[in-house]
Scaffold this motif. Structure first.
Motif, PDB file in Angstrom:
ATOM      1  N   LEU A 164       0.825  -1.205   0.000  1.00  0.00           N
ATOM      2  CA  LEU A 164       0.000   0.000   0.000  1.00  0.00           C
ATOM      3  C   LEU A 164       0.863   1.262   0.000  1.00  0.00           C
ATOM      4  CD1 LEU A 164      -2.671   1.489   0.268  1.00  0.00           C
ATOM      5  CD2 LEU A 164      -2.603   1.068   2.729  1.00  0.00           C
ATOM      6  N   ILE A 165       1.861   1.268   0.856  1.00  0.00           N
ATOM      7  CA  ILE A 165       2.747   2.437   0.904  1.00  0.00           C
ATOM      8  C   ILE A 165       3.420   2.648  -0.446  1.00  0.00           C
ATOM      9  CG2 ILE A 165       4.749   3.450   2.050  1.00  0.00           C
ATOM     10  CD1 ILE A 165       2.402   3.181   3.850  1.00  0.00           C
ATOM     11  N   PHE A 166       3.861   1.553  -1.031  1.00  0.00           N
ATOM     12  CA  PHE A 166       4.533   1.669  -2.328  1.00  0.00           C
ATOM     13  C   PHE A 166       3.596   2.239  -3.388  1.00  0.00           C
ATOM     14  CE2 PHE A 166       5.619  -0.594  -6.377  1.00  0.00           C
ATOM     15  CZ  PHE A 166       6.647   0.250  -6.722  1.00  0.00           C
ATOM     16  N   ASP A 167       2.379   1.710  -3.453  1.00  0.00           N
ATOM     17  CA  ASP A 167       1.445   2.246  -4.438  1.00  0.00           C
ATOM     18  C   ASP A 167       1.140   3.715  -4.181  1.00  0.00           C
ATOM     19  OD1 ASP A 167       1.066   0.020  -6.095  1.00  0.00           O
ATOM     20  OD2 ASP A 167      -0.354  -0.884  -4.708  1.00  0.00           O
ATOM     21  N   MET A 168       1.109   4.095  -2.924  1.00  0.00           N
ATOM     22  CA  MET A 168       0.803   5.495  -2.627  1.00  0.00           C
ATOM     23  C   MET A 168       1.954   6.404  -3.028  1.00  0.00           C
ATOM     24  SD  MET A 168      -1.316   5.388   0.954  1.00  0.00           S
ATOM     25  CE  MET A 168      -1.650   7.157   0.949  1.00  0.00           C
ATOM     26  N   ALA A 170       4.749   5.751  -5.102  1.00  0.00           N
ATOM     27  CA  ALA A 170       5.032   5.719  -6.535  1.00  0.00           C
ATOM     28  C   ALA A 170       3.852   6.264  -7.332  1.00  0.00           C
ATOM     29  CB  ALA A 170       5.356   4.283  -6.965  1.00  0.00           C
ATOM     30  N   GLY A 171       2.638   5.900  -6.932  1.00  0.00           N
ATOM     31  CA  GLY A 171       1.475   6.359  -7.662  1.00  0.00           C
ATOM     32  C   GLY A 171       1.325   7.860  -7.626  1.00  0.00           C
ATOM     33  N   ALA A 172       1.514   8.444  -6.470  1.00  0.00           N
ATOM     34  CA  ALA A 172       1.348   9.889  -6.368  1.00  0.00           C
ATOM     35  C   ALA A 172       2.393  10.613  -7.209  1.00  0.00           C
ATOM     36  CB  ALA A 172       1.442  10.317  -4.901  1.00  0.00           C
TER      37      ALA A 172
ATOM     38  N   ASP B 167      -3.716  13.859  -6.647  1.00  0.00           N
ATOM     39  CA  ASP B 167      -2.619  13.016  -7.139  1.00  0.00           C
ATOM     40  C   ASP B 167      -2.435  11.787  -6.259  1.00  0.00           C
ATOM     41  OD1 ASP B 167      -1.842  14.400  -9.438  1.00  0.00           O
ATOM     42  OD2 ASP B 167      -0.690  15.851  -8.297  1.00  0.00           O
ATOM     43  N   MET B 168      -2.665  11.938  -4.969  1.00  0.00           N
ATOM     44  CA  MET B 168      -2.483  10.788  -4.087  1.00  0.00           C
ATOM     45  C   MET B 168      -3.577   9.752  -4.294  1.00  0.00           C
ATOM     46  SD  MET B 168      -1.090  12.417  -0.507  1.00  0.00           S
ATOM     47  CE  MET B 168      -0.850  10.820   0.270  1.00  0.00           C
ATOM     48  N   GLY B 171      -3.461   8.617  -8.137  1.00  0.00           N
ATOM     49  CA  GLY B 171      -2.188   7.951  -8.379  1.00  0.00           C
ATOM     50  C   GLY B 171      -2.113   6.600  -7.717  1.00  0.00           C
ATOM     51  N   ALA B 172      -2.539   6.520  -6.475  1.00  0.00           N
ATOM     52  CA  ALA B 172      -2.458   5.246  -5.766  1.00  0.00           C
ATOM     53  C   ALA B 172      -3.342   4.204  -6.441  1.00  0.00           C
ATOM     54  CB  ALA B 172      -2.858   5.434  -4.303  1.00  0.00           C
ATOM     55  N   HIS B 175      -1.860   3.207  -9.807  1.00  0.00           N
ATOM     56  CA  HIS B 175      -0.663   2.387  -9.635  1.00  0.00           C
ATOM     57  C   HIS B 175      -1.026   0.984  -9.174  1.00  0.00           C
ATOM     58  CE1 HIS B 175       3.473   1.365  -8.374  1.00  0.00           C
ATOM     59  NE2 HIS B 175       3.829   2.310  -9.210  1.00  0.00           N
ATOM     60  N   ARG B 176      -1.944   0.911  -8.246  1.00  0.00           N
ATOM     61  CA  ARG B 176      -2.379  -0.391  -7.757  1.00  0.00           C
ATOM     62  C   ARG B 176      -2.959  -1.236  -8.886  1.00  0.00           C
ATOM     63  NH1 ARG B 176      -2.362  -4.213  -3.529  1.00  0.00           N
ATOM     64  NH2 ARG B 176      -4.348  -5.302  -3.464  1.00  0.00           N
ATOM     65  N   SER B 180       0.934  -2.421 -10.241  1.00  0.00           N
ATOM     66  CA  SER B 180       0.999  -3.600  -9.390  1.00  0.00           C
ATOM     67  C   SER B 180       0.067  -4.697  -9.881  1.00  0.00           C
ATOM     68  CB  SER B 180       0.651  -3.231  -7.947  1.00  0.00           C
ATOM     69  OG  SER B 180       1.588  -2.302  -7.441  1.00  0.00           O
ATOM     70  N   TRP B 188      -8.603  -3.075   0.624  1.00  0.00           N
ATOM     71  CA  TRP B 188      -7.562  -2.134   0.206  1.00  0.00           C
ATOM     72  C   TRP B 188      -8.066  -0.701   0.315  1.00  0.00           C
ATOM     73  CZ3 TRP B 188      -6.454   1.771  -3.166  1.00  0.00           C
ATOM     74  CH2 TRP B 188      -5.115   2.079  -3.356  1.00  0.00           C
ATOM     75  N   PHE B 192      -6.300   2.122   2.544  1.00  0.00           N
ATOM     76  CA  PHE B 192      -5.810   3.332   1.896  1.00  0.00           C
ATOM     77  C   PHE B 192      -6.441   4.575   2.520  1.00  0.00           C
ATOM     78  CE2 PHE B 192      -6.882   6.578  -1.278  1.00  0.00           C
ATOM     79  CZ  PHE B 192      -5.612   7.031  -1.591  1.00  0.00           C
ATOM     80  N   LEU B 195      -5.170   5.332   5.941  1.00  0.00           N
ATOM     81  CA  LEU B 195      -3.825   5.901   5.912  1.00  0.00           C
ATOM     82  C   LEU B 195      -3.859   7.344   5.438  1.00  0.00           C
ATOM     83  CD1 LEU B 195      -0.898   5.638   6.270  1.00  0.00           C
ATOM     84  CD2 LEU B 195      -0.730   4.294   4.195  1.00  0.00           C
TER      85      LEU B 195
END
Lengths: 217, 217
Positions: A164-168, A170-172, B167-168, B171-172, B175-176, B180, B188, B192, B195
DNA sequence: GCAGTTACGCTACGACTCGTAGCGAAAGAG
DNA sequence: CTCTTTCGCTACGAGTCGTAGCGTAACTGC
């Protein structure tokens, strides 16, 4: 399994490998993803087109390796002794690489292609994504050693949290750079990291901590 | 300013417009971005290839409009009376659209193309991105009316914060789903959102809420 | 040194796509 | 009825893809 049995015959030219990857990167910078052709790369590299196809099945795989080389030599996680500083630094480092013309035009293109090509998806994962994700794992480990983050008992929960942290992160950054097309500067990295660490409910207005007025640098 | 003076001559067939967009979407589902050709779309739509080029300059612009139509009819922000629930709902809604085969293969492809084509970037922004961003603005407004978020004094800071949140979130999710390649399910979305709202420093382990106390020291 | 094996540069090829041009016919506007 | 624009259709040059065939180069094992 990797270098199987290739003892006999003329060996492949390592020089050609480098020349092709460099030419690919140069072609991406100059032409952009869609206008890069295998013939053009071959001409730039000074090799025959068939030499490319002996190494890579198509443009997608070639470009993945070229992009992976860029990230390999540029992405790092500095140890600044503080989780917030570490995250800010890796965000800026990641954004800097992502803003390069070659990665900018190529990374999302191959990701889009990978939705229809499992082999390409695996190559992207091992060559690019997993190496980025490692930075999250290393950063969390350091933060836990410093006591900034709690150690997790359940390894499965820990893995999900890291994903989750990674997607947040990198995604952002990807969305900011490629979709919003706005720069990731120190101010943005600071605001992002503060939000990631402390959340919205803390009542933050995301003004840079210390309440300095939002003037530019 | 838009298409103002078109009083004379045979009018364009609105039926052809719909047929072309539907055919584009169907072609994306079946073939994926890279293998969709203008000739194929024209054949599916039952129109001549020249009819496509009278409306869209190239494949990119056509696909942007086709993807925008999908998001237009599917993306919504429910008012559930609570910021956390609203965010979770919009995350799930966004992820559902993003997981469709047509958007999956096309969205990142046109974004990648847009890095070299300012006109395409503007079209993506107005047709897709800005409409998504509006959801963030609406959601924040509601949360402020409920008192869940503080009202911001400086409009410039407010705008930057909204951009960051957008963007957060987007983006998340992107990306997910696309990088991913993992599903965005309720679990999830809940992790998310938790967080995003409360941050890492709260000592969350992101286990489903209520599971364990945050062992913070 | 010699045979075996593989990589290399080169050329050529069929298949495909792009975006455009030209044509006659169709559909509205005035 | 005339003017204008869109329509379907055909054809085209240019470009790219990925492959095949050839003779040559490079390296290995005997």
């Amino acid at each position: 399994m990797n270098p199987p049995a290739r003892r006999t015959g003329r060996p492949r030219s390592a020089e050609a490998d480098r020349a092709i990857l460099d030419a690919t990167r140069a072609a991406l910078v100059e032409l952009g993803w869609s206008k890069v052709s295998m013939g053009d790369v071959a001409a730039r590299a000074g090799v025959a087109k068939t030499t490319l196809y002996r190494r890579w099945a198509n443009k997608n795989e070639l470009v993945v390796d070229a992009v992976a080389a860029v990230f390999d030599e540029g992405l790092e996680l500095p140890d600044l002794g503080c989780l917030q500083a570490d995250i800010e630094a890796v965000v800026l480092s990641f954004a800097r690489l992502l803003a390069l013309p070659e990665t900018r035009t190529a990374l999302m293109a191959v990701v889009a292609e990978s939705t229809r090509d499992p082999a390409l998806r695996d190559r992207i994962r091992t060559a690019i994504v997993d190496r980025q994700k490692r930075l999250v794992l290393v950063g969390r480990e350091r933060a836990q050693e410093r006591g900034e983050l709690p150690r997790e008992q359940d390894p499965e929960t820990a893995a999900r949290t890291a994903d989750l942290i990674f997607d947040m992160i990198a995604g952002a950054v990807v969305h900011r750079v490629l979709v919003s097309a706005e720069p990731v500067d120190t101010e943005w990295a600071r605001g992002f990291t503060a939000l990631l660490l402390h959340g919205l409910a803390a009542g933050l207005t995301l003004a840079p901590s210390g309440a300095r007025p939002p003037r530019n640098d």
